[in-house]
Design a protein around this motif. Structure first.
Motif, PDB file in Angstrom:
ATOM      1  N   ILE A   7      10.022   2.791 135.899  1.00 50.56           N
ATOM      2  CA  ILE A   7      11.189   2.442 136.712  1.00 50.56           C
ATOM      3  C   ILE A   7      12.356   2.283 135.752  1.00 50.56           C
ATOM      4  O   ILE A   7      12.291   1.497 134.805  1.00 50.56           O
ATOM      5  CB  ILE A   7      10.942   1.150 137.503  1.00 50.56           C
ATOM      6  CG1 ILE A   7       9.734   1.332 138.419  1.00 50.56           C
ATOM      7  CG2 ILE A   7      12.188   0.763 138.299  1.00 50.56           C
ATOM      8  CD1 ILE A   7       9.256   0.085 139.092  1.00 50.56           C
ATOM      9  N   THR A   8      13.420   3.056 135.997  1.00 55.27           N
ATOM     10  CA  THR A   8      14.548   3.042 135.062  1.00 55.27           C
ATOM     11  C   THR A   8      15.847   3.430 135.755  1.00 55.27           C
ATOM     12  O   THR A   8      15.880   3.638 136.966  1.00 55.27           O
ATOM     13  CB  THR A   8      14.253   3.963 133.856  1.00 55.27           C
ATOM     14  OG1 THR A   8      15.236   3.740 132.845  1.00 55.27           O
ATOM     15  CG2 THR A   8      14.222   5.425 134.265  1.00 55.27           C
ATOM     16  N   ARG A   9      16.884   3.568 134.978  1.00 53.48           N
ATOM     17  CA  ARG A   9      18.211   3.931 135.484  1.00 53.48           C
ATOM     18  C   ARG A   9      18.240   5.394 135.925  1.00 53.48           C
ATOM     19  O   ARG A   9      17.674   6.257 135.254  1.00 53.48           O
ATOM     20  CB  ARG A   9      19.251   3.744 134.384  1.00 53.48           C
ATOM     21  CG  ARG A   9      19.302   2.359 133.810  1.00 53.48           C
ATOM     22  CD  ARG A   9      20.146   2.360 132.539  1.00 53.48           C
ATOM     23  NE  ARG A   9      20.037   1.105 131.846  1.00 53.48           N
ATOM     24  CZ  ARG A   9      20.958   0.145 131.888  1.00 53.48           C
ATOM     25  NH1 ARG A   9      22.052   0.316 132.576  1.00 53.48           N
ATOM     26  NH2 ARG A   9      20.780  -0.972 131.226  1.00 53.48           N
ATOM     27  N   PRO A  10      18.930   5.696 137.030  1.00 52.85           N
ATOM     28  CA  PRO A  10      18.977   7.079 137.523  1.00 52.85           C
ATOM     29  C   PRO A  10      19.558   8.069 136.515  1.00 52.85           C
ATOM     30  O   PRO A  10      19.103   9.206 136.430  1.00 52.85           O
ATOM     31  CB  PRO A  10      19.871   6.994 138.765  1.00 52.85           C
ATOM     32  CG  PRO A  10      19.820   5.573 139.185  1.00 52.85           C
ATOM     33  CD  PRO A  10      19.598   4.769 137.940  1.00 52.85           C
ATOM     34  N   GLU A  11      20.531   7.653 135.727  1.00 56.31           N
ATOM     35  CA  GLU A  11      21.169   8.574 134.787  1.00 56.31           C
ATOM     36  C   GLU A  11      20.243   8.981 133.638  1.00 56.31           C
ATOM     37  O   GLU A  11      20.538   9.909 132.893  1.00 56.31           O
ATOM     38  CB  GLU A  11      22.478   7.996 134.238  1.00 56.31           C
ATOM     39  CG  GLU A  11      22.333   6.714 133.471  1.00 56.31           C
ATOM     40  CD  GLU A  11      22.462   5.445 134.303  1.00 56.31           C
ATOM     41  OE1 GLU A  11      22.654   4.385 133.695  1.00 56.31           O
ATOM     42  OE2 GLU A  11      22.356   5.505 135.546  1.00 56.31           O
ATOM     43  N   LYS A  12      19.108   8.314 133.498  1.00 54.75           N
ATOM     44  CA  LYS A  12      18.156   8.630 132.427  1.00 54.75           C
ATOM     45  C   LYS A  12      17.089   9.638 132.857  1.00 54.75           C
ATOM     46  O   LYS A  12      16.273  10.057 132.035  1.00 54.75           O
ATOM     47  CB  LYS A  12      17.464   7.349 131.950  1.00 54.75           C
ATOM     48  CG  LYS A  12      18.393   6.379 131.256  1.00 54.75           C
ATOM     49  CD  LYS A  12      18.776   6.918 129.920  1.00 54.75           C
ATOM     50  CE  LYS A  12      19.441   5.872 129.065  1.00 54.75           C
ATOM     51  NZ  LYS A  12      19.577   6.328 127.700  1.00 54.75           N
ATOM     52  N   SER A  31      11.145   9.090 142.819  1.00 49.28           N
ATOM     53  CA  SER A  31      11.666   8.457 144.033  1.00 49.28           C
ATOM     54  C   SER A  31      12.895   7.627 143.686  1.00 49.28           C
ATOM     55  O   SER A  31      12.957   7.021 142.614  1.00 49.28           O
ATOM     56  CB  SER A  31      10.627   7.517 144.652  1.00 49.28           C
ATOM     57  OG  SER A  31       9.415   8.168 144.867  1.00 49.28           O
ATOM     58  N   ASN A  32      13.845   7.588 144.600  1.00 50.15           N
ATOM     59  CA  ASN A  32      14.969   6.670 144.473  1.00 50.15           C
ATOM     60  C   ASN A  32      14.540   5.323 145.026  1.00 50.15           C
ATOM     61  O   ASN A  32      14.005   5.242 146.135  1.00 50.15           O
ATOM     62  CB  ASN A  32      16.180   7.172 145.263  1.00 50.15           C
ATOM     63  CG  ASN A  32      16.836   8.346 144.609  1.00 50.15           C
ATOM     64  OD1 ASN A  32      17.128   8.312 143.421  1.00 50.15           O
ATOM     65  ND2 ASN A  32      17.083   9.393 145.368  1.00 50.15           N
ATOM     66  N   VAL A  33      14.757   4.271 144.252  1.00 51.88           N
ATOM     67  CA  VAL A  33      14.404   2.921 144.681  1.00 51.88           C
ATOM     68  C   VAL A  33      15.571   1.992 144.379  1.00 51.88           C
ATOM     69  O   VAL A  33      16.520   2.370 143.686  1.00 51.88           O
ATOM     70  CB  VAL A  33      13.107   2.424 143.992  1.00 51.88           C
ATOM     71  CG1 VAL A  33      11.917   3.243 144.430  1.00 51.88           C
ATOM     72  CG2 VAL A  33      13.240   2.428 142.484  1.00 51.88           C
ATOM     73  N   MET A  34      15.513   0.781 144.897  1.00 45.92           N
ATOM     74  CA  MET A  34      16.535  -0.234 144.633  1.00 45.92           C
ATOM     75  C   MET A  34      15.826  -1.459 144.067  1.00 45.92           C
ATOM     76  O   MET A  34      14.706  -1.773 144.477  1.00 45.92           O
ATOM     77  CB  MET A  34      17.258  -0.616 145.922  1.00 45.92           C
ATOM     78  CG  MET A  34      17.953   0.538 146.632  1.00 45.92           C
ATOM     79  SD  MET A  34      19.431   1.073 145.798  1.00 45.92           S
ATOM     80  CE  MET A  34      20.544  -0.228 146.219  1.00 45.92           C
ATOM     81  N   LYS A  58      17.751   2.479 141.172  1.00 41.11           N
ATOM     82  CA  LYS A  58      16.818   2.814 140.096  1.00 41.11           C
ATOM     83  C   LYS A  58      16.055   4.059 140.525  1.00 41.11           C
ATOM     84  O   LYS A  58      16.118   4.480 141.673  1.00 41.11           O
ATOM     85  CB  LYS A  58      15.813   1.673 139.854  1.00 41.11           C
ATOM     86  CG  LYS A  58      16.430   0.349 139.451  1.00 41.11           C
ATOM     87  CD  LYS A  58      16.875   0.378 138.034  1.00 41.11           C
ATOM     88  CE  LYS A  58      17.424  -0.980 137.617  1.00 41.11           C
ATOM     89  NZ  LYS A  58      17.832  -0.973 136.235  1.00 41.11           N
ATOM     90  N   ILE A  59      15.339   4.635 139.592  1.00 40.39           N
ATOM     91  CA  ILE A  59      14.411   5.708 139.949  1.00 40.39           C
ATOM     92  C   ILE A  59      13.017   5.287 139.531  1.00 40.39           C
ATOM     93  O   ILE A  59      12.849   4.515 138.584  1.00 40.39           O
ATOM     94  CB  ILE A  59      14.773   7.062 139.288  1.00 40.39           C
ATOM     95  CG1 ILE A  59      14.835   6.926 137.774  1.00 40.39           C
ATOM     96  CG2 ILE A  59      16.042   7.641 139.850  1.00 40.39           C
ATOM     97  CD1 ILE A  59      14.589   8.219 137.077  1.00 40.39           C
ATOM     98  N   ASP A  88      16.966  -1.613 131.357  1.00 42.08           N
ATOM     99  CA  ASP A  88      16.390  -0.344 130.898  1.00 42.08           C
ATOM    100  C   ASP A  88      15.178   0.060 131.720  1.00 42.08           C
ATOM    101  O   ASP A  88      14.910   1.232 131.874  1.00 42.08           O
ATOM    102  CB  ASP A  88      15.991  -0.431 129.426  1.00 42.08           C
ATOM    103  CG  ASP A  88      17.181  -0.293 128.496  1.00 42.08           C
ATOM    104  OD1 ASP A  88      18.239   0.177 128.938  1.00 42.08           O
ATOM    105  OD2 ASP A  88      17.038  -0.646 127.312  1.00 42.08           O
ATOM    106  N   GLY A  89      14.447  -0.911 132.245  1.00 38.05           N
ATOM    107  CA  GLY A  89      13.342  -0.583 133.137  1.00 38.05           C
ATOM    108  C   GLY A  89      12.010  -1.136 132.689  1.00 38.05           C
ATOM    109  O   GLY A  89      11.919  -1.963 131.791  1.00 38.05           O
ATOM    110  N   LYS A  90      10.970  -0.639 133.351  1.00 36.43           N
ATOM    111  CA  LYS A  90       9.605  -1.070 133.093  1.00 36.43           C
ATOM    112  C   LYS A  90       8.679   0.141 133.105  1.00 36.43           C
ATOM    113  O   LYS A  90       8.960   1.153 133.738  1.00 36.43           O
ATOM    114  CB  LYS A  90       9.113  -2.012 134.200  1.00 36.43           C
ATOM    115  CG  LYS A  90       9.915  -3.274 134.396  1.00 36.43           C
ATOM    116  CD  LYS A  90       9.442  -4.358 133.464  1.00 36.43           C
ATOM    117  CE  LYS A  90      10.062  -5.703 133.738  1.00 36.43           C
ATOM    118  NZ  LYS A  90      11.458  -5.828 133.501  1.00 36.43           N
ATOM    119  N   ILE A  91       7.545   0.003 132.414  1.00 35.71           N
ATOM    120  CA  ILE A  91       6.469   0.990 132.460  1.00 35.71           C
ATOM    121  C   ILE A  91       5.240   0.243 132.966  1.00 35.71           C
ATOM    122  O   ILE A  91       4.839  -0.768 132.388  1.00 35.71           O
ATOM    123  CB  ILE A  91       6.189   1.594 131.066  1.00 35.71           C
ATOM    124  CG1 ILE A  91       7.442   2.266 130.514  1.00 35.71           C
ATOM    125  CG2 ILE A  91       5.024   2.575 131.146  1.00 35.71           C
ATOM    126  CD1 ILE A  91       7.318   2.683 129.066  1.00 35.71           C
TER     127      ILE A  91
END
Length: 112
Positions: A7-12, A31-34, A58-59, A88-91
């Protein structure tokens, strides 16, 4: 087999997708998520009024992979997505019992 969820930023997305493709990892679901975590949303001005937006776009990238590829996917994601900033997100890793390809009825590693 594992499901790797990023899960991270869409621009990445394109940067991540290109880095994974260079290592031969092409199959993924996006998938697009919020969501909001430590950054707790952001403030924006709408028609002159300041508003707090609680959920940020987020994506979510989902990859099903053999156990031998999981560490490569994680390393690529960490290198390409890390900006050092909040958000930055999560894995996330999930072990899978089985995968079944519907069209051919293949199971397990053959279905990937």
């Amino acid at each position: 087999m594992f499901k790797v969820e990023i899960i991270t930023r869409p621009e990445k997305l394109n940067i991540l997708k290109d880095a994974l493709a260079q290592k031969g990892i092409k199959g993924m679901t996006v998938s697009n998520v919020m969501g909001a975590g430590n950054q707790k949303g952001k403030t924006e001005v709408y028609r002159g009024s300041e508003m707090t937006i609680d959920l940020l776009p987020k994506i979510r990238v989902e990859i099903i992979a053999k156990e031998t590829l999981v560490n490569n996917i994680i390393d690529i994601a960490k290198k390409t997505l890390n900006t050092g900033n909040t958000g930055d997100g999560k894995i996330l890793l999930y072990p899978l019992e089985n995968v079944i390809r519907i069209r051919t009825e293949q199971e397990g590693i053959d279905a990937i």
